[in-house]
Scaffold this motif. Structure first.
Motif, PDB file in Angstrom:
ATOM      1  N   GLY A  43     -14.656  16.639 -15.315  1.00  0.00           N
ATOM      2  CA  GLY A  43     -14.887  16.330 -13.915  1.00  0.00           C
ATOM      3  C   GLY A  43     -14.288  17.403 -13.029  1.00  0.00           C
ATOM      4  N   ALA A  44     -14.277  17.110 -11.733  1.00  0.00           N
ATOM      5  CA  ALA A  44     -13.742  18.075 -10.778  1.00  0.00           C
ATOM      6  C   ALA A  44     -12.238  18.246 -10.980  1.00  0.00           C
ATOM      7  CB  ALA A  44     -14.039  17.609  -9.352  1.00  0.00           C
ATOM      8  N   ARG A  45     -11.738  19.434 -10.631  1.00  0.00           N
ATOM      9  CA  ARG A  45     -10.307  19.712 -10.809  1.00  0.00           C
ATOM     10  C   ARG A  45      -9.489  19.261  -9.611  1.00  0.00           C
ATOM     11  NH1 ARG A  45      -9.044  25.599 -12.062  1.00  0.00           N
ATOM     12  NH2 ARG A  45      -6.998  24.647 -12.330  1.00  0.00           N
ATOM     13  N   THR A  46     -10.155  18.842  -8.554  1.00  0.00           N
ATOM     14  CA  THR A  46      -9.463  18.337  -7.371  1.00  0.00           C
ATOM     15  C   THR A  46      -9.872  16.891  -7.135  1.00  0.00           C
ATOM     16  OG1 THR A  46      -9.352  20.520  -6.331  1.00  0.00           O
ATOM     17  CG2 THR A  46      -9.142  18.608  -4.886  1.00  0.00           C
ATOM     18  N   LEU A  47      -8.871  15.996  -7.096  1.00  0.00           N
ATOM     19  CA  LEU A  47      -9.107  14.571  -6.864  1.00  0.00           C
ATOM     20  C   LEU A  47      -8.429  14.178  -5.561  1.00  0.00           C
ATOM     21  CD1 LEU A  47      -8.196  13.259 -10.440  1.00  0.00           C
ATOM     22  CD2 LEU A  47     -10.422  14.027  -9.622  1.00  0.00           C
ATOM     23  N   ILE A  48      -9.176  13.485  -4.721  1.00  0.00           N
ATOM     24  CA  ILE A  48      -8.623  13.022  -3.448  1.00  0.00           C
ATOM     25  C   ILE A  48      -8.742  11.503  -3.388  1.00  0.00           C
ATOM     26  CG2 ILE A  48      -8.848  13.098  -0.935  1.00  0.00           C
ATOM     27  CD1 ILE A  48      -9.926  15.924  -1.186  1.00  0.00           C
ATOM     28  N   PHE A  49      -7.604  10.856  -3.103  1.00  0.00           N
ATOM     29  CA  PHE A  49      -7.575   9.395  -2.960  1.00  0.00           C
ATOM     30  C   PHE A  49      -7.247   9.072  -1.506  1.00  0.00           C
ATOM     31  CE2 PHE A  49      -6.858  10.132  -7.419  1.00  0.00           C
ATOM     32  CZ  PHE A  49      -7.573   9.115  -8.044  1.00  0.00           C
ATOM     33  N   ASP A  50      -8.171   8.374  -0.868  1.00  0.00           N
ATOM     34  CA  ASP A  50      -8.017   8.056   0.551  1.00  0.00           C
ATOM     35  C   ASP A  50      -7.463   6.637   0.705  1.00  0.00           C
ATOM     36  OD1 ASP A  50      -8.174   7.907   3.280  1.00  0.00           O
ATOM     37  OD2 ASP A  50     -10.357   7.665   3.340  1.00  0.00           O
ATOM     38  N   GLU A  51      -6.157   6.552   1.032  1.00  0.00           N
ATOM     39  CA  GLU A  51      -5.497   5.266   1.273  1.00  0.00           C
ATOM     40  C   GLU A  51      -5.803   4.260   0.157  1.00  0.00           C
ATOM     41  OE1 GLU A  51      -6.213   3.861   5.204  1.00  0.00           O
ATOM     42  OE2 GLU A  51      -5.454   5.675   6.147  1.00  0.00           O
ATOM     43  N   ILE A  52      -5.700   4.745  -1.064  1.00  0.00           N
ATOM     44  CA  ILE A  52      -5.983   3.889  -2.203  1.00  0.00           C
ATOM     45  C   ILE A  52      -4.898   2.838  -2.423  1.00  0.00           C
ATOM     46  CG2 ILE A  52      -4.849   5.275  -3.996  1.00  0.00           C
ATOM     47  CD1 ILE A  52      -7.410   4.845  -5.674  1.00  0.00           C
ATOM     48  N   ASP A  53      -3.772   3.009  -1.717  1.00  0.00           N
ATOM     49  CA  ASP A  53      -2.659   2.063  -1.865  1.00  0.00           C
ATOM     50  C   ASP A  53      -2.618   1.060  -0.710  1.00  0.00           C
ATOM     51  OD1 ASP A  53      -2.060   3.812   0.147  1.00  0.00           O
ATOM     52  OD2 ASP A  53      -0.237   4.608  -0.769  1.00  0.00           O
ATOM     53  N   ARG A  54      -3.657   1.005   0.083  1.00  0.00           N
ATOM     54  CA  ARG A  54      -3.653   0.094   1.229  1.00  0.00           C
ATOM     55  C   ARG A  54      -3.573  -1.356   0.745  1.00  0.00           C
ATOM     56  NH1 ARG A  54      -8.221   0.518   5.754  1.00  0.00           N
ATOM     57  NH2 ARG A  54      -6.980   2.395   6.205  1.00  0.00           N
ATOM     58  N   GLY A  55      -2.715  -2.129   1.401  1.00  0.00           N
ATOM     59  CA  GLY A  55      -2.613  -3.551   1.087  1.00  0.00           C
ATOM     60  C   GLY A  55      -1.678  -3.873  -0.054  1.00  0.00           C
ATOM     61  N   VAL A  56      -0.989  -2.888  -0.609  1.00  0.00           N
ATOM     62  CA  VAL A  56      -0.046  -3.153  -1.700  1.00  0.00           C
ATOM     63  C   VAL A  56       1.309  -2.564  -1.325  1.00  0.00           C
ATOM     64  CG1 VAL A  56      -1.888  -3.141  -3.419  1.00  0.00           C
ATOM     65  CG2 VAL A  56      -0.628  -1.027  -2.944  1.00  0.00           C
ATOM     66  N   GLY A  57       2.320  -2.957  -2.026  1.00  0.00           N
ATOM     67  CA  GLY A  57       3.659  -2.433  -1.768  1.00  0.00           C
ATOM     68  C   GLY A  57       4.556  -2.704  -2.949  1.00  0.00           C
ATOM     69  N   GLY A  58       5.821  -2.383  -2.820  1.00  0.00           N
ATOM     70  CA  GLY A  58       6.801  -2.668  -3.844  1.00  0.00           C
ATOM     71  C   GLY A  58       6.465  -2.044  -5.172  1.00  0.00           C
ATOM     72  N   ALA A  59       6.541  -2.896  -6.219  1.00  0.00           N
ATOM     73  CA  ALA A  59       6.336  -2.414  -7.587  1.00  0.00           C
ATOM     74  C   ALA A  59       4.923  -1.897  -7.800  1.00  0.00           C
ATOM     75  CB  ALA A  59       6.650  -3.529  -8.585  1.00  0.00           C
ATOM     76  N   VAL A  60       3.955  -2.530  -7.130  1.00  0.00           N
ATOM     77  CA  VAL A  60       2.567  -2.087  -7.297  1.00  0.00           C
ATOM     78  C   VAL A  60       2.399  -0.688  -6.709  1.00  0.00           C
ATOM     79  CG1 VAL A  60       0.163  -2.556  -6.765  1.00  0.00           C
ATOM     80  CG2 VAL A  60       1.713  -4.441  -7.271  1.00  0.00           C
ATOM     81  N   ALA A  61       2.970  -0.478  -5.549  1.00  0.00           N
ATOM     82  CA  ALA A  61       2.897   0.848  -4.942  1.00  0.00           C
ATOM     83  C   ALA A  61       3.584   1.885  -5.818  1.00  0.00           C
ATOM     84  CB  ALA A  61       3.521   0.821  -3.555  1.00  0.00           C
ATOM     85  N   SER A  62       4.701   1.493  -6.416  1.00  0.00           N
ATOM     86  CA  SER A  62       5.393   2.419  -7.323  1.00  0.00           C
ATOM     87  C   SER A  62       4.529   2.747  -8.524  1.00  0.00           C
ATOM     88  CB  SER A  62       6.719   1.803  -7.776  1.00  0.00           C
ATOM     89  OG  SER A  62       7.607   1.672  -6.693  1.00  0.00           O
ATOM     90  N   ALA A  63       3.843   1.724  -9.061  1.00  0.00           N
ATOM     91  CA  ALA A  63       2.955   1.952 -10.199  1.00  0.00           C
ATOM     92  C   ALA A  63       1.809   2.879  -9.819  1.00  0.00           C
ATOM     93  CB  ALA A  63       2.420   0.616 -10.721  1.00  0.00           C
ATOM     94  N   ILE A  64       1.288   2.700  -8.600  1.00  0.00           N
ATOM     95  CA  ILE A  64       0.220   3.583  -8.131  1.00  0.00           C
ATOM     96  C   ILE A  64       0.733   5.018  -8.029  1.00  0.00           C
ATOM     97  CG2 ILE A  64      -1.220   4.153  -6.129  1.00  0.00           C
ATOM     98  CD1 ILE A  64      -1.544   1.154  -5.652  1.00  0.00           C
ATOM     99  N   GLY A  65       1.931   5.175  -7.443  1.00  0.00           N
ATOM    100  CA  GLY A  65       2.500   6.518  -7.323  1.00  0.00           C
ATOM    101  C   GLY A  65       2.720   7.161  -8.677  1.00  0.00           C
TER     102      GLY A  65
END
Length: 554
Positions: free
Chosen positions: A452-474
């Protein structure tokens, strides 16, 4: 990989030059600061519609220039360039420039070579993947799921494509032969009559010219036969001119001794007699050459008229009748032997059809096996993202034969069930915004190593989550960034703390003009921004300490 982005006069951005590197880059800022403008500008460079609303108020045009590192030789980008007659210099970066004028005009360039927006869109999937909650392409578009599954399973569809082409070519040859045979059968009666007529006529190449020449000669002879006879009568016979000359010569011969002039007259008369005799011989020879037989003339005329009449009927020249006879005879022979040829073509079509089915069936089995592995890989990513109850399934189902293609006989679609007992359905139809973004991330992580492409862009893919879920996303975004360039627009401090580079997007106003700017942050500035994201408008020491703790393990 995207290395630089230059923006001029796009919405609130007057002039902006950004540089990017490898790893995870994060873009943060207050709501409304203009983060979407950056993505809109990049989208413009990737072939998005050139809306005049993107041009900054008062500016004549908007210009976006995206620079990518050197495309690999022989890769997808190089192939697109070659197919479109563009040059791609070895070792040189790829520079994409898009200009949109305030009056609606638009131009695009690839390494300073004019290009269309359509060509930019063709290149875009090979350069950048953009994922967001409202992305209806990429991972959410079923049309691309089969290719993603094949990439995940490292499945080679080329043999199936080759078998499909051989099958379709064989079917096309059979259909053409059958069409020709059907048309020939409809023409059989006419062909038989035409071939019989031409066979009876037995035309020969050049025959018309010979007949026409002979006919013309005989017609000339017929026309002057009377004149030739008159000439013969004047020269020959007892009262002919030649006889009288000879009589005069005999008389002069008797009296020539009486005067010198008479001797000279005799000599002149002897010359005249010789020339008259020669003339008589030539006239006789011409009469013999022009002699004609009325029966032969009539026969030649009849043959000539027959040749020309048949030629007119078949709309060819008389000299082409012999070749036409051979051609029509061959067509008639093909009708007689056409059944055997069609049977051979039908056998070839059947064999290539069977070969395609076997190759496609083997690919289907490999896809089913790869689908099971992909399901396990995606589900392994769901629990850390707090999607414990969700299930993921890669559905591989057979297509109707009319839909079989060079890619095989399967339809592939990614389905999810978000609650126990709930039916599986397309992701975009049943997942909420937060679930959708996390599913996309889980799928992308599972598929991360499959090209696939070598550049990936995620636009506010963490919206609506926080805490441990946000950490897992990061954590997963950082993991993705180990094999590709990842840029994420985020409101989550847990995600921002994972970034290797941090860009702050902010809006400013000088009392007259509002502008959007982007500032690269150093380590101290980065800590302050993450603290702001944690605490809000007033940054506390506790927020700074928490920001430090988030950054340290990252």
């Amino acid at each position: 990989m995207l290395t630089a982005l230059s923006i001029r006069d796009v919405v609130l951005i007057e002039a902006l030059d950004l540089e990017f590197g490898e790893g995870l880059g994060v873009l943060t800022g207050e709501t409304g600061a203009g983060k979407s403008i950056l993505l809109d500008a990049l989208g413009l460079a990737l072939g998005a519609r050139g809306e005049t609303g993107l041009v900054r108020q008062g500016a004549a045009q908007a210009v976006v220039t995206a620079t990518f590192d050197t495309p690999p030789a022989g890769g997808a980008v190089a192939q697109v360039f070659a197919e479109n007659g563009l040059e791609l210099e070895p070792g040189e970066p790829l520079i994409v420039r898009r200009i949109v004028k305030s009056d609606g005009g638009s131009r695009a360039f690839l390494n300073d070579q004019p290009a269309s927006a359509g060509l930019l869109r063709e290149l875009a999937p090979h350069l950048v993947e953009i994922h967001g909650q409202h992305d209806d392409r990429g991972l959410l578009n079923p049309r691309g799921h089969r290719a993603l599954l094949d990439a995940f399973g490292r499945l080679d569809a080329a043999p199936v494509a080759a078998a499909h082409k051989a099958w379709r070519d064989a079917e096309a040859a059979l259909a053409q032969a059958q069409g020709e045979q059907d048309a020939a059968e409809r023409d059989r009666e006419w062909l038989e009559h035409a071939v019989a007529e031409l066979r009876a006529l037995a035309p020969e190449p050049g025959e018309e010219e010979i007949l026409a020449g002979r006919r013309a000669a005989m017609q000339r002879g017929e026309k002057i036969a009377g004149e030739l006879q008159s000439i013969a009568g004047l020269l020959e016979g007892s009262d002919g001119g030649l006889t009288r000359l000879r009589q005069a010569a005999r008389i002069l011969d008797r009296i020539g001794q009486d005067h010198a002039l008479l001797g000279e007259a005799l000599a002149a008369l002897d010359g005249a007699i010789a020339q008259a005799a020669e003339a008589q011989e030539k006239v006789d020879a011409a009469a013999e050459a022009l002699a004609f037989d009325p029966g032969a003339l009539e026969a030649d005329e009849t043959r000539l008229f027959e040749l020309r009449g048949v030629a007119r009927k078949h709309r060819v020249q008389p000299d082409d009748l012999a070749a036409l006879h051979d051609e029509l005879s061959a067509r008639l022979d093909r009708i007689e032997g056409g059944g055997a040829g069609i049977a051979a073509l039908a056998l070839a079509a059947e064999e290539t059809h069977r070969a395609y089915r076997e190759a496609a069936r083997a690919l289907s089995e490999a896809r089913s096996e790869a689908a099971s592995r992909l399901d396990l890989a995606v589900e392994g990513e769901l629990r850390p993202l707090k999607l414990d109850a969700a299930r993921f399934r890669t559905q591989v189902e057979p297509l109707d034969e009319s839909q079989w293609s060079p890619s095989g006989m399967d339809r592939v679609e990614f389905l999810v069930s978000t609650n126990p007992g709930a039916p599986f359905a397309p992701l975009i139809k049943i997942a909420s915004g937060g679930e959708l973004s996390r599913f996309i991330l889980a799928m992308k992580v599972a598929l991360a190593e499959e090209g696939g492409a070598r550049t990936l862009i995620f636009d506010e893919i963490d919206r609506g989550v926080g805490g441990a879920v946000a950490s897992a996303i990061g954590e997963r975004l950082a993991r993705l960034a180990g094999g590709a360039q990842v840029l994420v627009v985020t409101h989550s401090p847990q995600v921002a703390a994972r970034g290797a580079r941090h860009l702050l997007i902010a809006k400013s106003h000088d009392g007259v003009v509002t502008r959007t700017g982007v500032t690269p942050l150093d380590s101290d500035q980065r800590r302050e921004e993450i603290a702001r994201m944690l605490s809000g408008a007033e940054i506390t020491d506790e927020a700074r300490a928490q920001a430090e703790r988030l950054i340290e393990p990252a």
